[in-house]
Design a protein around this motif. Sequence first.
Motif, PDB file in Angstrom:
ATOM      1  N   ILE A  14       0.846  -1.205   0.000  1.00 28.38           N
ATOM      2  CA  ILE A  14       0.000   0.000   0.000  1.00 28.38           C
ATOM      3  C   ILE A  14       0.878   1.250   0.000  1.00 28.38           C
ATOM      4  N   PHE A  15       1.883   1.248   0.865  1.00 26.91           N
ATOM      5  CA  PHE A  15       2.808   2.383   0.939  1.00 26.91           C
ATOM      6  C   PHE A  15       3.524   2.601  -0.394  1.00 26.91           C
ATOM      7  N   VAL A  16       4.001   1.522  -1.002  1.00 28.25           N
ATOM      8  CA  VAL A  16       4.744   1.631  -2.264  1.00 28.25           C
ATOM      9  C   VAL A  16       3.855   2.184  -3.375  1.00 28.25           C
ATOM     10  N   CYS A  17       2.611   1.753  -3.438  1.00 27.51           N
ATOM     11  CA  CYS A  17       1.695   2.251  -4.483  1.00 27.51           C
ATOM     12  C   CYS A  17       1.458   3.755  -4.337  1.00 27.51           C
ATOM     13  N   ILE A  18       1.332   4.217  -3.096  1.00 29.76           N
ATOM     14  CA  ILE A  18       1.146   5.653  -2.873  1.00 29.76           C
ATOM     15  C   ILE A  18       2.383   6.423  -3.328  1.00 29.76           C
ATOM     16  N   VAL A  19       3.555   5.921  -2.984  1.00 29.48           N
ATOM     17  CA  VAL A  19       4.805   6.564  -3.394  1.00 29.48           C
ATOM     18  C   VAL A  19       4.916   6.591  -4.912  1.00 29.48           C
ATOM     19  N   LEU A  20       4.598   5.474  -5.558  1.00 27.00           N
ATOM     20  CA  LEU A  20       4.684   5.388  -7.015  1.00 27.00           C
ATOM     21  C   LEU A  20       3.750   6.380  -7.685  1.00 27.00           C
ATOM     22  N   GLY A  21       2.525   6.489  -7.177  1.00 28.60           N
ATOM     23  CA  GLY A  21       1.566   7.408  -7.779  1.00 28.60           C
ATOM     24  C   GLY A  21       1.956   8.865  -7.584  1.00 28.60           C
ATOM     25  N   MET A  22       2.324   9.242  -6.375  1.00 28.83           N
ATOM     26  CA  MET A  22       2.669  10.634  -6.107  1.00 28.83           C
ATOM     27  C   MET A  22       3.940  11.074  -6.838  1.00 28.83           C
ATOM     28  N   SER A  23       4.862  10.160  -7.026  1.00 23.25           N
ATOM     29  CA  SER A  23       6.110  10.529  -7.698  1.00 23.25           C
ATOM     30  C   SER A  23       5.902  10.913  -9.159  1.00 23.25           C
ATOM     31  N   GLN A  24       4.841  10.390  -9.782  1.00 19.27           N
ATOM     32  CA  GLN A  24       4.564  10.769 -11.178  1.00 19.27           C
ATOM     33  C   GLN A  24       4.218  12.255 -11.285  1.00 19.27           C
ATOM     34  N   PHE A  25       3.474  12.750 -10.311  1.00 18.01           N
ATOM     35  CA  PHE A  25       3.160  14.179 -10.290  1.00 18.01           C
ATOM     36  C   PHE A  25       4.429  14.989 -10.028  1.00 18.01           C
TER      37      PHE A  25
ATOM     38  N   PHE B 217       1.329  11.862 -17.529  1.00 19.70           N
ATOM     39  CA  PHE B 217       1.825  11.713 -16.162  1.00 19.70           C
ATOM     40  C   PHE B 217       0.703  11.829 -15.132  1.00 19.70           C
ATOM     41  N   VAL B 218      -0.307  12.642 -15.396  1.00 16.81           N
ATOM     42  CA  VAL B 218      -1.450  12.743 -14.476  1.00 16.81           C
ATOM     43  C   VAL B 218      -2.205  11.418 -14.432  1.00 16.81           C
ATOM     44  N   ILE B 219      -2.407  10.809 -15.594  1.00 14.60           N
ATOM     45  CA  ILE B 219      -3.074   9.503 -15.634  1.00 14.60           C
ATOM     46  C   ILE B 219      -2.257   8.476 -14.857  1.00 14.60           C
ATOM     47  N   ALA B 220      -0.940   8.461 -15.076  1.00 13.69           N
ATOM     48  CA  ALA B 220      -0.078   7.504 -14.390  1.00 13.69           C
ATOM     49  C   ALA B 220      -0.151   7.687 -12.869  1.00 13.69           C
ATOM     50  N   GLY B 221      -0.131   8.930 -12.407  1.00 14.23           N
ATOM     51  CA  GLY B 221      -0.225   9.178 -10.976  1.00 14.23           C
ATOM     52  C   GLY B 221      -1.549   8.721 -10.393  1.00 14.23           C
ATOM     53  N   GLY B 222      -2.634   8.989 -11.112  1.00 16.73           N
ATOM     54  CA  GLY B 222      -3.952   8.569 -10.640  1.00 16.73           C
ATOM     55  C   GLY B 222      -4.075   7.054 -10.552  1.00 16.73           C
ATOM     56  N   VAL B 223      -3.519   6.355 -11.527  1.00 14.61           N
ATOM     57  CA  VAL B 223      -3.558   4.891 -11.506  1.00 14.61           C
ATOM     58  C   VAL B 223      -2.769   4.345 -10.312  1.00 14.61           C
ATOM     59  N   GLY B 224      -1.648   4.990  -9.978  1.00 21.21           N
ATOM     60  CA  GLY B 224      -0.876   4.554  -8.823  1.00 21.21           C
ATOM     61  C   GLY B 224      -1.655   4.668  -7.527  1.00 21.21           C
ATOM     62  N   LEU B 225      -2.374   5.767  -7.338  1.00 20.25           N
ATOM     63  CA  LEU B 225      -3.176   5.943  -6.121  1.00 20.25           C
ATOM     64  C   LEU B 225      -4.351   4.967  -6.083  1.00 20.25           C
ATOM     65  N   PHE B 226      -4.924   4.681  -7.253  1.00 18.10           N
ATOM     66  CA  PHE B 226      -5.986   3.673  -7.315  1.00 18.10           C
ATOM     67  C   PHE B 226      -5.453   2.299  -6.894  1.00 18.10           C
ATOM     68  N   SER B 227      -4.214   1.987  -7.294  1.00 16.36           N
ATOM     69  CA  SER B 227      -3.616   0.700  -6.933  1.00 16.36           C
ATOM     70  C   SER B 227      -3.459   0.561  -5.427  1.00 16.36           C
ATOM     71  N   ALA B 228      -3.147   1.662  -4.758  1.00 12.95           N
ATOM     72  CA  ALA B 228      -3.025   1.620  -3.300  1.00 12.95           C
ATOM     73  C   ALA B 228      -4.357   1.239  -2.658  1.00 12.95           C
TER      74      ALA B 228
END
Length: 462
Positions: free
Chosen positions: A331-342, A422-433
């Motif tokens: 869960i933590f890693v997915c949040i980091v991955l999503g936020m880093s895209q932004f 990059f916005v789409i990629a970040g949103g998908v990362g947060l959804f994964s969390a």
Amino acid sequence: MATTDISAAVPYREVADRNGRIYRIGQSDRQIMGRPRWTMVLFPWIGMMGISSSEYAFTSAEDTLHTAHMWSSGHIFWLMGVWIFFQAAVAFPAGQLRESGKLPARYAMMLGALGTILGYLSLAYAPHVIVAYIGFGMFSGIGAGLVYATCVNMVGKWYPERKGGKTGLVNGGFAYGSVPFVFLFSTYMDLSNYQGVLVFVGVICCAMVAISGWFFKDPPKFWWPEGADPLKVSDDPRIRRALEKNPPAVKQYTPKEAARVPVLWMMWFCLLCTAGINIFGIAMQVPFGKEMGFAGGIVATAMSLKAIVNGTGRGVIGWISDKYGRRYTLIFVCIVLGMSQFGVLASGSIGNMPLFLVCSMISGFGGGAIFPLFAAMTADYFGENNNASNYGMVYSSKLISGLVGAGVGGVVVDNWGYNTAFVIAGGVGLFSACLAVFLKAPGRPDIRKIQANPNPIGREDA
């Protein structure tokens, strides 16, 4: 608890826990293969480094390949997507062949070495882009898939009691092994020497895979390491904490049984999303950095740092997941991955080079950490005996994520720009969390739902 004693002539016995899961105990690693089991971390790690340049360093050669062969940028991104497609496609059938005994680990590694050299030869001498698709995209991708599946599952079999850190270390070789080649392709290779450079890299990588693979050996099925009693609380605090946070699977699931469990397909979809973001970053960071005005050396440095952190992050996150649990770590890693895209988008847009490097490294950490987590989690949930096949099913989501991350990601950039991508990629990362919250081991009761007996047995009733 049941115990099955084997003849004294055989230096092991099989025991079963309260769930009926069997453990083979009494044999040491040296008795099985004549050397300590840490060598089965070292050799898979070297093998993984041998295939890493095909994915992580490939885009660094984009400009030279584009000019030398007159291939369009679209072909470069789709070549990478096809390579990832075949690398993921072979995971499940390779697991089936490995576990049936039809494809020993050593032979799988030799085939992987052959695919590696064929891929680089096709990039160097392809008379037409179709040859590159076949040689690099298909043959090299299949070879890398054989190596990846063999290495990752091998280390989990030799370290069933604390597989997170060891699996992460081996998995990390798939990223930071590419660092020298990123610089080589970015700063040294040009039209005058590209064929020689590609052949040289192919030979080096082929040798790494073949030599390391020669020493591969599987442990017996159900094997449990000496000194780690599966039926007792271990005296080793590292083993005790790892098993408390990530208890062994309740049984050894066959692929058919695992495929009927909904959580496996939730893991499949979660890996699809996160791996797609990781591949998108690998494919798009170099061209994005150049378009934002960063010098080629800076972009190469950013990509190298991304690969280093991607690789080391896999080992670190595996160790963390042993201590705090695989699901919470994911869960933590997915949040980091999503936020880093932004963060990558914002830093590039304002031309802040130091921030761009930092965000790139954070993105690399998140993108790399997901793979050992899912590999270890699959063994935790479904057992080690069929982990090559079961993880092959989960990992098959990369079939789609590779094409989406590299190919479709390029289409989005061409039509709507880097901002949208990059916005789409970040949103998908947060959804994964959010999706990772619902990943639970099958067959194991939820402790929070267990209620105390309202009429416990007292002394007078006993």
